[in-house]
Design a protein around this motif. Structure first.
Motif, PDB file in Angstrom:
ATOM      1  N   GLN A  30       0.358  14.297  -0.145  1.00 36.00           N
ATOM      2  CA  GLN A  30      -0.870  14.731  -0.412  1.00 36.00           C
ATOM      3  C   GLN A  30      -1.165  13.023  -0.317  1.00 36.00           C
ATOM      4  O   GLN A  30      -2.536  12.876  -0.273  1.00 36.00           O
ATOM      5  N   GLU A  31      -1.071  11.865  -0.249  1.00 34.06           N
ATOM      6  CA  GLU A  31      -1.840  10.784   0.267  1.00 34.06           C
ATOM      7  C   GLU A  31      -2.551  11.240   1.577  1.00 34.06           C
ATOM      8  O   GLU A  31      -3.464  10.308   1.239  1.00 34.06           O
ATOM      9  N   HIS A  33      -4.056  14.023   2.057  1.00 28.66           N
ATOM     10  CA  HIS A  33      -5.448  14.234   2.026  1.00 28.66           C
ATOM     11  C   HIS A  33      -6.137  13.344   0.975  1.00 28.66           C
ATOM     12  O   HIS A  33      -7.153  13.482   1.340  1.00 28.66           O
ATOM     13  N   ARG A  34      -5.126  12.777  -0.044  1.00 31.74           N
ATOM     14  CA  ARG A  34      -6.069  11.265  -0.551  1.00 31.74           C
ATOM     15  C   ARG A  34      -7.320  10.726  -0.071  1.00 31.74           C
ATOM     16  O   ARG A  34      -8.097  10.724   0.106  1.00 31.74           O
ATOM     17  N   LEU A  35      -6.427  10.163   1.893  1.00 34.23           N
ATOM     18  CA  LEU A  35      -7.581   8.850   1.933  1.00 34.23           C
ATOM     19  C   LEU A  35      -7.905  10.095   2.758  1.00 34.23           C
ATOM     20  O   LEU A  35      -9.125   8.822   3.152  1.00 34.23           O
ATOM     21  N   ALA A  37     -10.117  12.027   2.492  1.00 35.34           N
ATOM     22  CA  ALA A  37     -10.748  12.659   0.994  1.00 35.34           C
ATOM     23  C   ALA A  37     -11.485  11.462   1.181  1.00 35.34           C
ATOM     24  O   ALA A  37     -12.799  11.211   0.514  1.00 35.34           O
ATOM     25  N   VAL A  38     -10.745  10.011   1.158  1.00 37.20           N
ATOM     26  CA  VAL A  38     -11.543   8.994   0.566  1.00 37.20           C
ATOM     27  C   VAL A  38     -12.871   8.834   2.192  1.00 37.20           C
ATOM     28  O   VAL A  38     -13.604   8.132   1.862  1.00 37.20           O
TER      29      VAL A  38
END
Length: 361
Positions: A30-31, A33-35, A37-38
Motif C-alpha cells: 500500500q505504501e 500506491h500512497r506514494l 498518489a502523493v
C-alpha cells in the motif's frame, strides 16, 4: 503476490514522471500506491497554488515598481521588475506544460513541445540568474557606495540581462533535438536520448538552474551581511553629519539592500534541497529494480522541484514584509484604488437617485 498490468515510468526533461507503455508487474504494498498518489497530487495541483499566489503578486510588483520609479529608474528596481515578468512567464509555462501532460488542453505537436520546454527551462533559470545580478549590484552598493552608479548603469544592466538570456538559451538549445511529442503521453524526451537525461542534461540543467545561482548568492550575501555589520558604526556617524536628503537616500538604499538580501536568502532556503536531491539522486538507490526505493526517490525529487518552483511566486510577499518603502507605496496604491472605486460607486448611486427628468438634463 499476484500479477497486474501497470504502466512503466519515464522521467521527462522537467523531472516529471510520464507513462510510456504497459507492462505486467507484481502487486506492491500500500505504501507504493500512497506514494504515487502523493506524487500525482503534487504534480497535478501544486502548480495551481503557485499560479494563484504568484501571478497576482508579480503583477503587483511591476505596478509598485513602476510607481516608485516615476522620477528615476534605478538598476535595482529595473532588475526587480524584469524578475517579476520572468517569474510570471515561468509560472505560465509550467502551467501550460502541466495541463498538457494532464491532457486537459489540446496536446502540442513536436515543435510546440520543443518551444514549451525551451522557454520554460530557460525562463526558470533566467529568473535565478537575475537574482545573481541583483545580489552583485547590492554588493557593489554596499562595498563601493560612491561608485555603484558608474559600475552598474542602467544600460549596462540591460546588456548583462540580454547576454545572460542568450547564454541560457544556448545551454538549453539541445531541447530542439531531444524533445518530441508522443500521442499517449504528450511532450517528453525522444527514446534514443533517455540515456543522456540524468548523466548529462539533467545535471547541466540543475547546475544552471540551482547550483551556480545558489553558490553565487551565498558568496554575495555573506559578503553583504559582513560589510553591513562592519560599516554600521561608520554609517551612523556619516548619517549624523549628513544633510537630511542624504540621510533619507542612504536609509532607503539600506532598506532596498535588506529587502533584496531577504529575497536571495529565501531563494537559497527553497533551492538548496533541490541541489541536495540532484547530487544524491543516483546514490539513493542501487538501481531501478527496487521499485519502492525508486518511488521514494521520485517523491523526494517531486517535493524539491515544487519547493524550488515556489521561488517564482513569493518575491512580492517578501518585498511587502521586508521593504518599508515598498510596503508603504503598495498600501498607498491600494488605498488610492479603493478610494477611486468608492467615489465612482457613490457617484453612480447619486445619479440613480435623481428624478428621471433631472437626470436627463
Amino acid at each position: 503476490m499476484s500479477n497486474s498490468t501497470q504502466q512503466a515510468l519515464v522521467t521527462d526533461i522537467y523531472g516529471n514522471i510520464t507513462s510510456s507503455m504497459e507492462v505486467t508487474t507484481l502487486v506492491y504494498p500500500q505504501e507504493y500506491h500512497r506514494l504515487n498518489a502523493v506524487i500525482n497530487i503534487l504534480n497535478r495541483y501544486y502548480i495551481w497554488v503557485i499560479f494563484a499566489f504568484g501571478c497576482p503578486g508579480n503583477v503587483m510588483s511591476i505596478c509598485v515598481i513602476a510607481g516608485m520609479s516615476k522620477r528615476r529608474l534605478t538598476t535595482s528596481f529595473f532588475s526587480v521588475a524584469v524578475l517579476a515578468v520572468v517569474d510570471n512567464l515561468t509560472i505560465i509555462m509550467k502551467m501550460v506544460e502541466n495541463q498538457s501532460r494532464s491532457h486537459k488542453i489540446i496536446s502540442f505537436d513536436e515543435t510546440g513541445c520543443q518551444f514549451l520546454f525551451f522557454l520554460g527551462l530557460t525562463c526558470a533559470a533566467f529568473a535565478n540568474w537575475i537574482l545573481i545580478m541583483i545580489s552583485a549590484e547590492r554588493f557593489t552598493a554596499v562595498a563601493f557606495p560612491m561608485k555603484v552608479a558608474l559600475i552598474w548603469s542602467l544600460r549596462r544592466a540591460v546588456g548583462i540581462i540580454v547576454c545572460v538570456f542568450v547564454f541560457l538559451g544556448l545551454v538549453h538549445s539541445h531541447i530542439f533535438a531531444s524533445v518530441t511529442h508522443y500521442e499517449n503521453y504528450t511532450c517528453t524526451v525522444k527514446k534514443r536520448f533517455h540515456q543522456y537525461i540524468h548523466p548529462y542534461w539533467y545535471f547541466t540543467s540543475a547546475t544552471v538552474y540551482a547550483f551556480i545561482p545558489a553558490t553565487c548568492l551565498i558568496v554575495f550575501n555573506v559578503l553583504i551581511i559582513v560589510l553591513l555589520r562592519r560599516s554600521s558604526a561608520t554609517r551612523r556617524h556619516m548619517l549624523s553629519e549628513s544633510d537630511a536628503s542624504n540621510v533619507e537616500a542612504r536609509r532607503q538604499d539600506r532598506q532596498v539592500t535588506i529587502m533584496l538580501v531577504t529575497v536571495a536568502v529565501t531563494f537559497l532556503i527553497l533551492t538548496i534541497p533541490r541541489c541536495v536531491c540532484v547530487i544524491a539522486y543516483h546514490s539513493m538507490c542501487t538501481g531501478n529494480a527496487d521499485l519502492m526505493c525508486t518511488t521514494r526517490r521520485q517523491l523526494f525529487d517531486t517535493l524539491t522541484t515544487q519547493i524550488a518552483d515556489t521561488n517564482h511566486a513569493i518575491n512580492f510577499y517578501m518585498y511587502v514584509l521586508t521593504g518599508r518603502r515598498f510596503r508603504e507605496y503598495f498600501l498607498k496604491l491600494f488605498k488610492c484604488r479603493q478610494m477611486l472605486y468608492m467615489k465612482v460607486s457613490s457617484s453612480n448611486t447619486h445619479m440613480s437617485e435623481l428624478p428621471l427628468t433631472e437626470s436627463r438634463i
